[in-house]
Write a protein that holds these residues in place. Structure first.
Motif, PDB file in Angstrom:
ATOM      1  N   THR A 196      49.666  44.195  29.237  1.00  0.00           N
ATOM      2  CA  THR A 196      48.436  43.393  29.341  1.00  0.00           C
ATOM      3  C   THR A 196      47.261  44.277  29.748  1.00  0.00           C
ATOM      4  N   LEU A 197      46.069  43.811  29.438  1.00  0.00           N
ATOM      5  CA  LEU A 197      44.866  44.556  29.827  1.00  0.00           C
ATOM      6  C   LEU A 197      44.691  44.600  31.341  1.00  0.00           C
ATOM      7  N   SER A 198      45.093  43.559  32.024  1.00  0.00           N
ATOM      8  CA  SER A 198      44.903  43.554  33.482  1.00  0.00           C
ATOM      9  C   SER A 198      45.718  44.637  34.169  1.00  0.00           C
ATOM     10  N   GLU A 199      46.791  45.095  33.540  1.00  0.00           N
ATOM     11  CA  GLU A 199      47.632  46.133  34.139  1.00  0.00           C
ATOM     12  C   GLU A 199      47.000  47.510  34.091  1.00  0.00           C
ATOM     13  N   ILE A 200      45.936  47.680  33.294  1.00  0.00           N
ATOM     14  CA  ILE A 200      45.260  48.984  33.265  1.00  0.00           C
ATOM     15  C   ILE A 200      44.732  49.340  34.643  1.00  0.00           C
ATOM     16  N   ALA A 201      44.233  48.348  35.381  1.00  0.00           N
ATOM     17  CA  ALA A 201      43.670  48.608  36.718  1.00  0.00           C
ATOM     18  C   ALA A 201      44.728  49.087  37.703  1.00  0.00           C
ATOM     19  N   GLU A 202      45.997  48.887  37.382  1.00  0.00           N
ATOM     20  CA  GLU A 202      47.071  49.325  38.271  1.00  0.00           C
ATOM     21  C   GLU A 202      47.468  50.773  38.025  1.00  0.00           C
ATOM     22  N   LEU A 203      46.969  51.369  36.945  1.00  0.00           N
ATOM     23  CA  LEU A 203      47.305  52.748  36.604  1.00  0.00           C
ATOM     24  C   LEU A 203      46.457  53.728  37.402  1.00  0.00           C
ATOM     25  N   PRO A 204      46.930  54.957  37.585  1.00  0.00           N
ATOM     26  CA  PRO A 204      46.075  55.997  38.171  1.00  0.00           C
ATOM     27  C   PRO A 204      44.817  56.186  37.333  1.00  0.00           C
ATOM     28  N   VAL A 205      43.726  56.556  37.980  1.00  0.00           N
ATOM     29  CA  VAL A 205      42.448  56.699  37.283  1.00  0.00           C
ATOM     30  C   VAL A 205      42.566  57.622  36.078  1.00  0.00           C
ATOM     31  N   GLU A 206      43.314  58.701  36.226  1.00  0.00           N
ATOM     32  CA  GLU A 206      43.393  59.682  35.138  1.00  0.00           C
ATOM     33  C   GLU A 206      44.100  59.133  33.899  1.00  0.00           C
ATOM     34  N   GLU A 207      44.829  58.022  34.047  1.00  0.00           N
ATOM     35  CA  GLU A 207      45.492  57.404  32.891  1.00  0.00           C
ATOM     36  C   GLU A 207      44.627  56.346  32.215  1.00  0.00           C
ATOM     37  N   ARG A 208      43.508  56.010  32.819  1.00  0.00           N
ATOM     38  CA  ARG A 208      42.624  54.987  32.254  1.00  0.00           C
ATOM     39  C   ARG A 208      41.664  55.637  31.254  1.00  0.00           C
ATOM     40  N   THR A 209      42.211  56.106  30.145  1.00  0.00           N
ATOM     41  CA  THR A 209      41.415  56.789  29.129  1.00  0.00           C
ATOM     42  C   THR A 209      41.285  55.897  27.903  1.00  0.00           C
ATOM     43  N   PHE A 210      40.081  55.883  27.318  1.00  0.00           N
ATOM     44  CA  PHE A 210      39.760  54.928  26.255  1.00  0.00           C
ATOM     45  C   PHE A 210      39.106  55.631  25.067  1.00  0.00           C
ATOM     46  N   CYS A 211      39.405  55.123  23.882  1.00  0.00           N
ATOM     47  CA  CYS A 211      38.680  55.475  22.663  1.00  0.00           C
ATOM     48  C   CYS A 211      38.029  54.204  22.128  1.00  0.00           C
ATOM     49  N   VAL A 212      36.719  54.241  21.909  1.00  0.00           N
ATOM     50  CA  VAL A 212      35.982  53.077  21.414  1.00  0.00           C
ATOM     51  C   VAL A 212      34.994  53.536  20.351  1.00  0.00           C
TER      52      VAL A 212
END
Length: 326
Positions: A166-182
């Motif tokens: 789910t998208l809400s689980e992104i906030a539970e990841l370490p910051v360095e794993e929150r990488t996005f391509c848009v």
């Protein structure tokens, strides 16, 4: 809908179509014969104009409509492959096109000028349906298929990211794993990337949220490849895009319902529908079969395998028992 006797009128309409930017698609549509779709009594010689926008899914859907209507006995004018939403919309509201497939979210937010999407897909459809009657358009019941925005992750990385779904689980990841391509449009939209992050408790540019260095802005097509190659963990996608299946990407659930509903519906000129109400039954045989999985597969056959939209449309309709090859 027009008869052969109205040839002069049709020629004038064709001139108007060119004037507002409508272009005929490649006219190739394979021949078909009746199966579940049967000829409609009394429509022989009746002319009906089918339009579509010029991206893959719309070309496939347009050809599905052309094949269905030809099988039902209409004399179909193929005006698919219109370059952009604005001229496609003009073609309908000006009465130059009898039928197109359209998206509920596009109509609500872009054509009708509303600012707040409706979370429930059926309520969103009903609001569009009711509003569009004033524009001379009749929206038939929508498909399950919902071509909205989403974020996807390469499937082989799901376990490494804690089994994320789910998208809400992104906030539970370490910051360095929150990488996005848009893509650039989504990155800058008022209803795009920044408010999406905020909905899920993250802030762009915040060292504890999503640092700007964690975001790559790319062309739309490049987002899929970059996500698949691990240049980012989360890539912006469209939920019916064939590259999701082809690249084995996993779409994350929008569990806080941020993204609008873009369910696909057949849209008819009300005048045409009143003349031929059997069109509701005709498209009622097709629309319930259109799911995200089906459209991902059909889109991939064009975008990845290089097949022709008309061939893809016919083969799918044959596989569903709607028509037979002629």
């Amino acid at each position: 809908m027009r008869t052969r006797a109205a040839a002069a009128s049709s020629l004038a309409a064709a001139t108007l179509l060119t004037g507002c930017g409508l272009q005929a698609a490649t006219q190739y549509t394979p021949a078909s014969a009746p199966a579940d779709i049967q000829p409609i009594e009394g429509v022989a010689g009746e002319e009906i104009v089918v339009g579509s926008k010029n991206f893959t899914e719309q070309l496939i859907l347009g050809k599905i409509a052309v094949i269905a209507l030809q099988t039902a006995g209409f004399d179909v004018v193929d005006r698919t492959n219109i370059p952009g939403s604005v001229p496609a919309r003009q073609g309908m509201v000006n009465g130059e096109i009898d039928m197109e497939w359209e998206y509920t979210g596009t109509a609500w937010l872009s054509y009708l000028g509303e600012t707040a999407p409706i979370a429930d897909p059926l309520e969103q459809y009903e609001a569009v349906r009711d509003a569009e009657l004033a524009n001379g358009l009749t929206w038939l019941p929508p498909a399950e298929a919902n071509n909205t925005y989403a974020f996807a992750v390469r499937s082989e990385a799901v376990d490494d990211l804690g089994g994320i779904s789910t998208l809400s689980e992104i906030a539970e990841l370490p910051v360095e794993e929150r990488t996005f391509c848009v893509d650039s449009e989504f990155a800058s939209r008022n209803d795009g990337f920044v408010p999406m992050l905020e909905t899920y408790g993250l802030e762009l540019g915040d060292a504890q949220g999503v640092p700007r260095d964690n975001v790559s802005t790319l062309d739309t097509g490049a987002v899929y490849e970059a996500t698949d190659q691990g240049q980012c963990n989360f890539g912006e996608v469209f939920t019916t895009d064939g590259r999701i299946t082809a690249l084995d990407l996993t779409v994350l659930e929008d569990d806080r319902a941020f993204f609008p509903n873009y369910n696909i519906s057949p849209v008819l000129l009300t005048e045409t529908f009143e003349e031929q109400p059997e069109l509701a039954d005709l498209f009622g045989q097709i629309t319930p079969l259109l799911t995200n999985d089906v459209l991902q597969e059909l889109n991939a056959r064009v975008d990845v395998a290089g097949e022709q939209p008309g061939d893809v449309a016919l083969e799918w309709m044959v596989s569903e028992g709607l028509v037979e090859p002629a």
